[in-house]
Design an enzyme around this catalytic site. Structure first.
Site, PDB file in Angstrom:
ATOM      1  N   CYS A  67       0.830  -1.208   0.000  1.00 20.50           N
ATOM      2  CA  CYS A  67       0.000   0.000   0.000  1.00 20.50           C
ATOM      3  C   CYS A  67       0.873   1.270   0.000  1.00 20.50           C
ATOM      4  O   CYS A  67       1.497   1.563  -1.011  1.00 20.50           O
ATOM      5  CB  CYS A  67      -0.975  -0.061   1.178  1.00 20.50           C
ATOM      6  SG  CYS A  67      -2.418   0.956   0.895  1.00 20.50           S
TER       7      CYS A  67
ATOM      8  N   HIS B 170      -3.183  -5.064   1.746  1.00 21.34           N
ATOM      9  CA  HIS B 170      -2.498  -5.335   3.019  1.00 21.34           C
ATOM     10  C   HIS B 170      -2.447  -6.841   3.280  1.00 21.34           C
ATOM     11  O   HIS B 170      -3.352  -7.367   3.940  1.00 21.34           O
ATOM     12  CB  HIS B 170      -3.260  -4.657   4.167  1.00 21.34           C
ATOM     13  CG  HIS B 170      -3.036  -3.191   4.267  1.00 21.34           C
ATOM     14  ND1 HIS B 170      -2.186  -2.623   5.194  1.00 21.34           N
ATOM     15  CD2 HIS B 170      -3.538  -2.169   3.549  1.00 21.34           C
ATOM     16  CE1 HIS B 170      -2.192  -1.303   5.041  1.00 21.34           C
ATOM     17  NE2 HIS B 170      -3.008  -1.009   4.051  1.00 21.34           N
TER      18      HIS B 170
ATOM     19  N   GLU C  80      -0.764  -8.492   5.313  1.00 24.76           N
ATOM     20  CA  GLU C  80      -0.615  -8.801   6.747  1.00 24.76           C
ATOM     21  C   GLU C  80      -1.963  -8.815   7.460  1.00 24.76           C
ATOM     22  O   GLU C  80      -2.130  -9.520   8.456  1.00 24.76           O
ATOM     23  CB  GLU C  80       0.361  -7.802   7.407  1.00 24.76           C
ATOM     24  CG  GLU C  80      -0.204  -6.434   7.782  1.00 24.76           C
ATOM     25  CD  GLU C  80      -0.372  -5.473   6.605  1.00 24.76           C
ATOM     26  OE1 GLU C  80      -0.234  -5.889   5.439  1.00 24.76           O
ATOM     27  OE2 GLU C  80      -0.659  -4.283   6.873  1.00 24.76           O
TER      28      GLU C  80
HETATM   29  N1  GLN Z   1      -3.615   6.447   1.034  1.00 27.88           N
HETATM   30  C1  GLN Z   1      -2.329   6.143   1.591  1.00 27.88           C
HETATM   31  C2  GLN Z   1      -1.221   6.928   0.891  1.00 27.88           C
HETATM   32  O1  GLN Z   1      -1.459   7.545  -0.093  1.00 27.88           O
HETATM   33  C3  GLN Z   1      -2.027   4.659   1.508  1.00 27.88           C
HETATM   34  C4  GLN Z   1      -3.033   3.894   2.355  1.00 27.88           C
HETATM   35  C5  GLN Z   1      -2.477   2.655   2.995  1.00 27.88           C
HETATM   36  O2  GLN Z   1      -1.278   2.443   3.093  1.00 27.88           O
HETATM   37  N2  GLN Z   1      -3.372   1.843   3.515  1.00 27.88           N
HETATM   38  O3  GLN Z   1      -0.122   6.935   1.344  1.00 27.88           O
END
Ligand code: GLN
Length: 187
Positions: A79, A169, A171
């Protein structure tokens, strides 16, 4: 096998819990001195990429981590971690580590409705559960980038040499196959 987890902000404790479940030894990277330890793989967690990037710069972590990745250190970005790895961000923001030749769109599913769970094929593993939280997706891949997963036609997981980047994610859903792919690279 020893993993390092970037522990400046975000979901690093969740990554550590997952590593603990898998019986993998790990330690946290919070400051430059921590990089002096030996390790075989690096995990960049979810969170807020802008904040993590800023802290990495301020703490002098950006350059040494970029060098380690360029020199072949196996790395998994989940992410916000994927956003840190991306060579380009589609909203014109400055990239961070910029080691992974992809263009990533942040908050690609919208800010409010951006969190959901689904299942999709991941590499040769078959279907795995995927948890998305204000997630990015990958709009464009550069040469040599292997697409590992797509959801609704959008790329959500890639591999490039020693780097794995996923929008979701793993995890939070306890998906071991993503980590096994990383550790296979760590030898
Ligand atoms: N929206 C976050 C970003 O732009 C990422 C979201 C996440 O890691 N769950 O950094």
């Amino acid at each position: 096998m020893k993993a390092a987890v970037l522990a400046l902000q975000g979901a690093f404790a969740e990554q550590e819990h997952m590593l603990g479940e898998m019986g993998v030894e790990y330690f946290e990277i919070r400051r430059k001195q921590d990089l002096g330890q030996e390790f075989d793989a690096l995990i960049l967690p979810g969170g807020e990429s802008t904040v993590m990037g800023k802290l990495m710069r301020e703490l002098g972590l950006m350059e040494p981590i970029r060098e380690k990745i360029k020199n072949g250190l196996p790395v998994l970005g989940t992410c916000a971690g994927l956003i840190l790895l991306a060579g380009e961000l589609s909203d014109g923001e400055a990239p961070h580590l910029a080691t992974l030749p992809v263009t990533v769109k942040r908050n690609a599913y919208g800010r409010q409705l951006g969190s959901f769970r689904t299942e999709a094929a991941f590499g040769k593993t078959g279907e795995i559960p995927m948890v998305f939280i204000r997630a990015p997706y990958i709009e464009k891949t550069g040469e040599g980038v292997e697409v590992l997963a797509k959801v609704d036609g959008h790329i959500v997981a890639v591999r490039y040499k020693n780097q794995i980047g996923v929008s979701f994610h793993p995890e939070l859903a306890g998906v071991r196959s993503v980590y096994e792919m990383l550790f296979a690279k760590a030898g």
